[in-house]
Design an enzyme around this catalytic site. Structure first.
Site, PDB file in Angstrom:
ATOM      1  N   GLY A  43       4.352  -5.477  23.674  1.00  0.00           N
ATOM      2  CA  GLY A  43       3.454  -5.182  24.702  1.00  0.00           C
ATOM      3  C   GLY A  43       2.300  -6.381  24.854  1.00  0.00           C
ATOM      4  CG  LEU A  44      -1.011  -6.686  27.747  1.00  0.00           C
ATOM      5  CD1 LEU A  44      -2.020  -6.027  28.631  1.00  0.00           C
ATOM      6  CD2 LEU A  44      -0.510  -8.190  27.968  1.00  0.00           C
ATOM      7  CB  ALA A  45      -1.430  -4.698  21.320  1.00  0.00           C
ATOM      8  CB  SER A 285      -3.680   0.038  41.640  1.00  0.00           C
ATOM      9  OG  SER A 285      -4.814  -0.535  41.144  1.00  0.00           O
ATOM     10  NE  ARG A 338      -8.044   4.853  35.755  1.00  0.00           N
ATOM     11  CZ  ARG A 338      -7.142   3.734  35.066  1.00  0.00           C
ATOM     12  NH1 ARG A 338      -6.517   4.176  33.831  1.00  0.00           N
ATOM     13  NH2 ARG A 338      -6.876   2.582  35.632  1.00  0.00           N
ATOM     14  CG  HIS A 408      -2.132   6.004  33.491  1.00  0.00           C
ATOM     15  ND1 HIS A 408      -0.978   5.394  34.068  1.00  0.00           N
ATOM     16  CD2 HIS A 408      -3.159   5.230  33.575  1.00  0.00           C
ATOM     17  CE1 HIS A 408      -1.388   4.023  34.097  1.00  0.00           C
ATOM     18  NE2 HIS A 408      -2.827   4.148  33.914  1.00  0.00           N
ATOM     19  CD  GLU A 432      -0.965   4.121  26.054  1.00  0.00           C
ATOM     20  OE1 GLU A 432      -0.507   3.235  26.610  1.00  0.00           O
ATOM     21  OE2 GLU A 432      -1.027   5.145  26.388  1.00  0.00           O
ATOM     22  NE  ARG A 442      -6.601   3.052  29.626  1.00  0.00           N
ATOM     23  CZ  ARG A 442      -6.368   2.538  30.589  1.00  0.00           C
ATOM     24  NH1 ARG A 442      -7.195   1.812  31.201  1.00  0.00           N
ATOM     25  NH2 ARG A 442      -5.445   3.199  31.303  1.00  0.00           N
TER      26      ARG A 442
END
Ligand code: FES
Lengths: 645, 251
Positions: A43-45, A285, A338, A408, A432, A442
């Site tokens: 993933g991104l990380a 979103s 959130r 989520h 994450e 978050r």
């Protein structure tokens, strides 16, 4: 016994990271080639870490469970990525992004880490633009921004409603470049099943090839875990089907502390549950809250009529609509964080004002369409509207969307120090799967920021610092007995699952677990529910090992076995999550204990007794884990009651 | 709703595959296509009928590109502009027979049942589907303004999810739409210019080497693309290619 040392550098907040980088130890290019780094997850990380470390010259091996690194679930992030660029000149700064993130996390995150995150945020945007990420732009040709929950400035960069996709494809392209250059070796369709520790240091992993069932051994001078969150413990979540907390759990059982497992983010704007065959929930979103207004009917009769199908949203007059977020939180309105938006929706539905199945509220674009025109709304949110329509068969341009909160993101994760190193030497955790930056909640558009910050700008320094002491250590052959042992554990687990030959599918267990978690360890938690949940989870675990049915063999593609291996870990993780929720006798961020609320129903923190990170240590099967506390000292920020009114 | 499913079953890459027929009853029209297959698998396991049907999927929201089934002769089934995971059973009629196959294309060998190996796509990207910007040392993000229209067009091209439907739809198993989307994205951006000439040549060569077929301008790829990637990208890639060949000083 190890006490938790977060290794935060001395000095003023704004100088810590600069100082760290200046004093950090380096590895010379010739030695880098001799050092093996394992990265789990793309993933991104993971992808950004692997690409950056590969570019530095380390020998990187990277693993993912899907058929390609480009499938990782970061790809599904919609809304955007925060940075303190202050391009709109609306008063943003590193300090403000830092403050908003700490406050958004309800004062449960570590100051030094969060400050660094805000500090490197701008470099991420620069990096992505250089890679060709097509962020949204104004007619001037300069980058566009929008606002997100929990902030009063516009600092979110975005690429339509597909920001995660574009950032991930950017990281994937950087990774591809390194694969071609030969610095990174990519292993797809391999799932980590165990961690190998030699002389107290993480030295490798055991994987299972999901195509062939082959169990393989891999050596690394260090191991970086970037395996995402554990939201799928709840079964229904916005996570992808294959997202799981298994790898992190294996590391926990090998000695890495697990921090704040009870901090789970329930996202307020998801498409509501509509049937028991459902396999996942789809997020709409948060950016929709920029222009959409959330409401339920003011009168119970109206809500009931809508539920029965006798009335529709459009039949309810303006004065009979309760825009409850705007009413309760005039300063932030629909853009409250959130956790607050989720609880407010649950409160209205529990009180009998819900629409749809009773577990839904409206998200209405009527005013936005009148103000901006349908075209503008379509340009901003077109793909989301289309997605909504495909799933629900309703046209959100004509009738308001219906939404409800869903699991989520997990703020909790492996405990890491300032260097993102866990309590096991040489085991790092990024994105994450660590607990580091978001406290108890978050903020929107901060997950992408953190994943890329960890991978592009933090780990390349901190991992190098660690590896500087490893240059004298030759690679350890995977015939070492520690590898034998770790592999044996995996083989035994697989054999045990296959030998049960019971009567229930893995999904039926995961669904039942999800149900317990959502009902008793979900948005509203209390002592009674939590004390009931724990034995229920234990009993389910016991039943699983007696009654699960996975009948195909290991030696082929066998998704049932993959799911079973993950469930065996999830059911244990769920228990720790509930224990942590029980232990934390306060409400903060995403963790809401019903016993601890103000008269207006807002979360009530207990800073006196709970201003700490709760890090759990595994003590072996059958023993209670031990809770360690890392005190959070706010030196630079004045801790306040969170107020979005 | 009730359905008869004709599903391709194949134990592994070497085995000979065959169609098997299964009946499924009482499916909600709001159920997604993959959830329908989940229900089928639950029944196959619970009633001891057969091993569950294996199919690739992950995000189940149309963005990861992992799912991809050939349904009644169309990649991703009868609905336009969606992936298999976004297809819902309300798109079918009660009592329908539904035929489900894997992608059929030489560069995408079957691994098992409905799962194929699409690693050829990764290999094409590795040939040049990137801008060589290693971490750090890049200018401020706003240093180079990019006309909104170019940025938007680049974004449209970059929306490709790499599912492979274009290849499965093409009678020649051509990957032109996939490759051209990536080439276009970078051709439209100033950051992509320095490597543009090399990129297009290398990516096309790799595509040919991997056994993807030639484009004969039928554009089934565009019609079946779940993300509506446009054929204009192919035209742009062809221009880039010719221009690269004409102006190339090397070789
Ligand atoms: S499962 Fe991700 S696109 Fe269908």
């Amino acid at each position: 016994m190890a006490t938790l040392n977060s290794k935060i550098p001395e000095g003023p907040l704004s100088e810590k990271w600069t100082k760290y980088k200046a004093s950090q130890k380096l590895v010379n290019p010739a030695n880098k080639r001799k050092l093996d780094v394992i990265v789990v997850g793309t993933g991104l990380a993971g992808a950004s870490a692997a690409a950056s470390l590969g570019a530095l010259g380390f020998n990187v091996k990277v693993f993912c469970i899907q058929d390609s690194p480009r499938r990782a679930h970061s790809i599904a992030a919609q809304g955007g990525i925060n940075a303190a660029k202050n391009y709109p000149n609306d008063g943003d700064s590193v300090g403000r992004l830092f403050y908003d993130t700490i406050k958004g996390g309800d004062y449960r995150a570590r100051e030094a880490n969060v400050y660094r995150l805000a500090e490197v945020s701008n470099s991420i945007i620069d990096q992505c633009v250089a890679q060709g990420v097509p962020f949204a732009r104004e007619y001037s040709g300069y980058l566009a921004n929008r606002s997100f929950g929990g902030a009063q400035v516009s600092r979110t960069f975005y690429a339509k409603g597909q920001t995660g996709q574009q950032l991930l494809l950017g990281a994937y392209s950087a990774l591809s470049q390194q694969i071609k250059a030969g610095t990174v070796k990519m292993y797809a369709r391999k799932e980590m099943e165990n961690l190998v520790i030699i002389d107290g240091k993480a030295r490798g992993i055991i994987t299972r090839d999901v195509k062939t069932g082959e169990i393989e051994r891999w050596f690394g001078h260090c191991v970086i875990l970037a395996t995402g969150g554990y939201g799928n413990v709840y079964y229904l979540s916005t996570n992808a089907m294959n997202s799981n907390g298994s790898a992190a759990w294996q590391c926990y059982k090998k000695g890495a502390f697990f921090a704040n497992p009870c901090y789970v983010q329930i996202h307020p704007t998801c498409i509501p549950v509509h049937g028991d065959y459902q396999s996942k929930l789809t997020l709409m979103s948060e950016s929709l809250r920029n222009d959409g207004r959330i409401w339920v009917p003011k009168k119970k009769e109206d809500a009931e009529a809508i539920r029965k199908g006798e009335k529709t949203a459009n039949d309810i007059d303006e004065q009979d609509r309760d825009y409850y977020l705007e009413r309760r939180y005039p300063a932030f309105g629909n853009l409250v964080p959130r956790d607050i938006a989720s609880r407010a929706a649950k409160e209205r539905c529990d009180a009998g004002y819900g629409v749809g199945t009773g577990k839904a509220v409206f998200l209405d674009f009527k005013d936005a369409i009148n103000r901006l025109g349908k075209d503008k709304v379509e340009e901003r949110y077109g793909n989301l509207f289309q997605m909504y329509q495909k799933i629900t068969d309703d046209n959100p341009y004509e009738t308001p969307m219906m939404i409800y909160p869903a699991v989520h993101y997990t703020m909790g994760g492996l405990w890491v120090d300032y260097e993102l190193q866990t309590t096991i030497d040489g085991l790092f955790a990024a994105g994450e799967c660590n607990f580091s930056d978001h406290g108890a909640n978050r903020l929107g558009a901060s997950a992408l920021m953190q994943g890329l910050a960890d991978g592009y700008f933090v780990l390349p320094y901190t991992v190098q610092n660690y590896l500087s002491a490893e240059i004298y250590n030759a690679p350890i052959p995977t015939t070492h007995e520690a590898f034998d042992l770790a592999e044996k554990e995996v083989n035994e687990k697989i054999a045990k699952i296959l030998s049960v030959k019971g009567n229930r599918t893995v999904d039926s267990f995961q669904k039942e677990l999800g149900h317990i978690m959502w009902e008793k360890v979900g948005m509203g938690r209390n002592k009674e529910g939590l004390t009931e949940a724990i034995p229920m989870i234990k009993a389910l675990k016991e039943e699983f090992w007696k009654n699960v049915r996975v009948d195909e063999a290991n030696e082929c593609m066998n998704p049932e076995l993959e799911k079973a291996l993950r469930f065996a870990d999830h059911v244990e993780l769920a228990e720790l999550l509930a224990m942590d929720a029980l232990q934390r006798e306060e409400s903060c961020g995403g963790h809401f204990r019903e016993e601890h609320q103000t008269e207006e129903g807002e979360a009530k923190r207990d800073d006196e007794n709970f201003m700490f990170v709760g890090a759990w240590q595994y003590k072996g099967e059958g023993s209670e884990p031990e809770l360690h506390k890392e005190d959070l000292n706010y030196e630079f920020i004045k801790v306040q009651q969170r107020n979005y009114k | 709703m009730d359905f008869t499913l004709k599903i391709w079953r194949q134990e592994n890459a070497q085995a000979k595959g065959r169609f098997e027929t299964y009946k499924l009853t009482g499916i909600s029209p709001d159920c997604s296509f993959l959830e329908m297959l989940d229900i089928l698998n639950e029944t196959l396991i619970n009633d001891n009928i057969a091993h569950p049907v294996v199919f690739d999927n992950d995000c189940r929201e149309g963005i990861c590109g992992m799912c991809g089934l050939y349904i009644n002769g169309r990649p991703h089934g009868p609905d336009d502009g969606v992936t298999t995971c976004q297809l819902h059973m309300r798109r079918f009629h009660d009592g329908d027979t539904i035929t489900i196959e894997p992608w059929r294309a030489r560069p995408f060998p079957v691994i098992k049942d409905l799962v194929v190996d699409r690693s050829a796509f990764d290999k094409i990207i590795q040939e040049g589907g990137y801008i060589s910007a290693t971490t750090g040392g890049v200018p401020d993000a706003n240093a180079i303004p990019i006309p909104k229209q170019d940025a938007d067009e680049a974004m449209d091209a970059a929306s490709c999810i790499g599912c492979g439907a274009c290849v499965a739809a093409c009678k020649n198993a051509s990957a032109m739409l996939f490759v051209s989307a990536k080439v276009s994205q970078f051709a439209l951006l100033p950051q992509g210019k320095p490597e543009a000439k090399k990129r297009v040549v290398k990516m096309i060569k790799k595509m040919d080497d991997l056994g993807f077929g030639a484009c004969t301008n039928t554009y089934a790829c565009e019609a079946e693309c779940p993300k509506s990637i446009k054929r204009t990208n192919i035209a742009r890639m062809n221009r880039e290619f010719i221009c690269s060949k004409l102006t190339s000083s090397e070789e």
